[in-house]
Design an enzyme around this catalytic site. Structure first.
Site, PDB file in Angstrom:
ATOM      1  N   TRP A  17      -1.334   3.799 -10.298  1.00 33.90           N
ATOM      2  CA  TRP A  17      -2.262   2.849 -10.174  1.00 33.90           C
ATOM      3  C   TRP A  17      -3.660   2.859  -9.593  1.00 33.90           C
ATOM      4  CZ3 TRP A  17      -1.601   0.490 -14.991  1.00 33.90           C
ATOM      5  CH2 TRP A  17      -1.055   0.570 -15.811  1.00 33.90           C
ATOM      6  N   ASP A  87      -4.992  -4.359  -4.911  1.00 34.72           N
ATOM      7  CA  ASP A  87      -3.714  -4.751  -6.199  1.00 34.72           C
ATOM      8  C   ASP A  87      -2.153  -4.963  -6.024  1.00 34.72           C
ATOM      9  OD1 ASP A  87      -1.998  -4.546  -8.405  1.00 34.72           O
ATOM     10  OD2 ASP A  87      -2.691  -2.774  -9.768  1.00 34.72           O
ATOM     11  N   LYS A 111       6.203  -8.721 -12.699  1.00 30.12           N
ATOM     12  CA  LYS A 111       7.105  -8.196 -12.191  1.00 30.12           C
ATOM     13  C   LYS A 111       7.397  -9.432 -11.262  1.00 30.12           C
ATOM     14  CE  LYS A 111       5.074  -4.469 -12.819  1.00 30.12           C
ATOM     15  NZ  LYS A 111       6.450  -3.448 -13.289  1.00 30.12           N
TER      16      LYS A 111
END
Lengths: 276, 276
Positions: A17, A87, A111
């Site tokens: 990511w 992030d 999540k």
């Protein structure tokens, strides 16, 4: 697009990511790789105590918890006064956070927060500005969202509703301090076993281990496959590691109870005895 | 950003969303207002049989059903061979659509399809391309979504699941032909009453009336407010019109049963008798 006033920013590349974010930033200005752990398949967090940050950088980016590789920043980088953009998709709400250390905290809710399809952003007020890069879509301007109380478009009502339920559940349980305690307890059960097992081995440097994602291997791809298959048959799902690292990965997010981790370790012990 | 090869496009401005799309397009190229119904508070659909479309235009944009104003394109514009891009947010699945007439059909799912927080796009394959405007975010490229089966990011699973349930419900009921029949029947009950009432009046030209959104007024703002208040007390919710048009608006999407429309008309008759 919102922050690149000088069109230059620093990226710490610790996984897939982070790499995507770094590559995306190159479309909009000069993105500098400040540090990377690509040399060892992202199995550690690089030393971020003295990064080559220059004065013209608009911000420093990190991906704080790396889902695929199971690493977590235990210490935030020294950004030398620059705005820290983080992030936090796979660690948000897993433990308390000192928001004053960040410029922007953002992450998908899927999540620890609620149903996939929503993003949470915590942004320092002085970073909300109309001075964005030309061509920035209106809906992607933080100012648009802030000015409209996040209601510029029809909001994802159901997702928001469920997130509210989760916030209340967390508060009732004792908040993020208590969540951290539980997550540490859960992760310790699994990491302690990995450290003593003769068959299974954690893939991440001990000091950088995530509380949320625990990758491990046997060192034998066939045995890994056998383990994943038998674990699934025993009711232990989604243990296959990401294709880029192989092996296994146990994601033990907030919603996973301690009992789930104990069941996994019991199964691993049994599997180790049977396949030694 | 995906279609502006020549950086020029035509917009038919029939309400607030069309206006927003038109203004947004100005950031990326020359956006031309081909027609507008702003002169009469968007209470009609302009004649689109001979629009000033030039050969260098990349596409022609319409908002097919205008939620706030209660208008609907009953005939699609003659685009003179140019790609038709249609925002169908508030009419998608209300009746059959000949997708071959469009280049792109898109819309939020929150009216007739499923929970807010997702968008549906139907795009002609030859329009999916890597040749987008420089600076187009990767996630906003149609090619990214197409190449990744709409799974480039974690998808909004719950929203997709519920949309699937709605698709099955529609199919079991007889599909969009049957839905159209039901919607026409529902709308006729309300429009017929508006046409005969001495107190209430529809605000839209008859030939452009939406099946989904029915705005109406008494002509007296105080009486409108009284109606909305008493209707709410009687269990008829969300009848206040958008602040830009005032009056009332009944949104009778797929999920509203005929009984709901009959209850509204019965209440309007009673109110008219009491306040004549």
């Amino acid at each position: 697009m919102n922050l690149m006033k000088n069109k230059k920013a620093g990226y710490v590349v610790t996984g897939q990511w982070a790499k995507k974010a770094y590559q995306e930033a190159k479309m909009y200005g000069e993105a500098v790789e400040l540090a990377s752990s690509a040399d060892e398949t992202f199995s550690y967090i690089p030393d971020c105590s003295d990064l080559p940050i220059t004065d013209d950088m608009d911000y420093v980016y990190i991906c704080e918890n790396n889902t695929i590789y199971g690493t977590k920043f235990k210490t935030l980088p020294d950004t030398k006064g620059k705005v820290l953009v983080s992030d936090v998709s796979s660690c948000f709400l897993s433990e308390p956070v000192d928001v004053s250390k960040y410029g922007i905290i953002y992450g998908g809710v899927q999540k620890n927060v609620g149903p996939a399809g929503m993003v949470i952003v915590i942004i320092r007020e002085d970073l909300i500005s109309d001075e964005v890069l030309p061509g920035t879509p209106t809906m992607l301007k933080y100012k648009t969202q802030a000015d409209n109380d996040s209601l510029y478009n029809t909001p994802p009502c159901y997702n928001i509703y469920i997130c509210g339920k989760v916030f209340k559940w967390l508060k009732n349980m004792g908040g993020l301090e208590e969540m951290k305690k539980r997550n540490e307890e859960k992760a310790k059960i699994l990491y302690d076993f990995l450290d003593e097992s003769k068959m299974f081995k954690g893939t991440v440097r001990k000091e950088d281990r995530s509380l949320m994602n625990v990758p491990f291997v046997t060192g034998d791809a066939d045995l890994d496959a056998k383990f994943v298959k038998e674990a699934k048959a025993a009711g232990l799902e989604n243990l296959k590691g990401h294709r880029s690292v192989g092996g296994m990965r146990a994601s033990i997010y907030n919603a996973m109870p301690k009992e789930g981790v104990i069941a996994l370790v019991d199964f691993m012990k049994k599997f180790e005895a049977e396949n030694a």
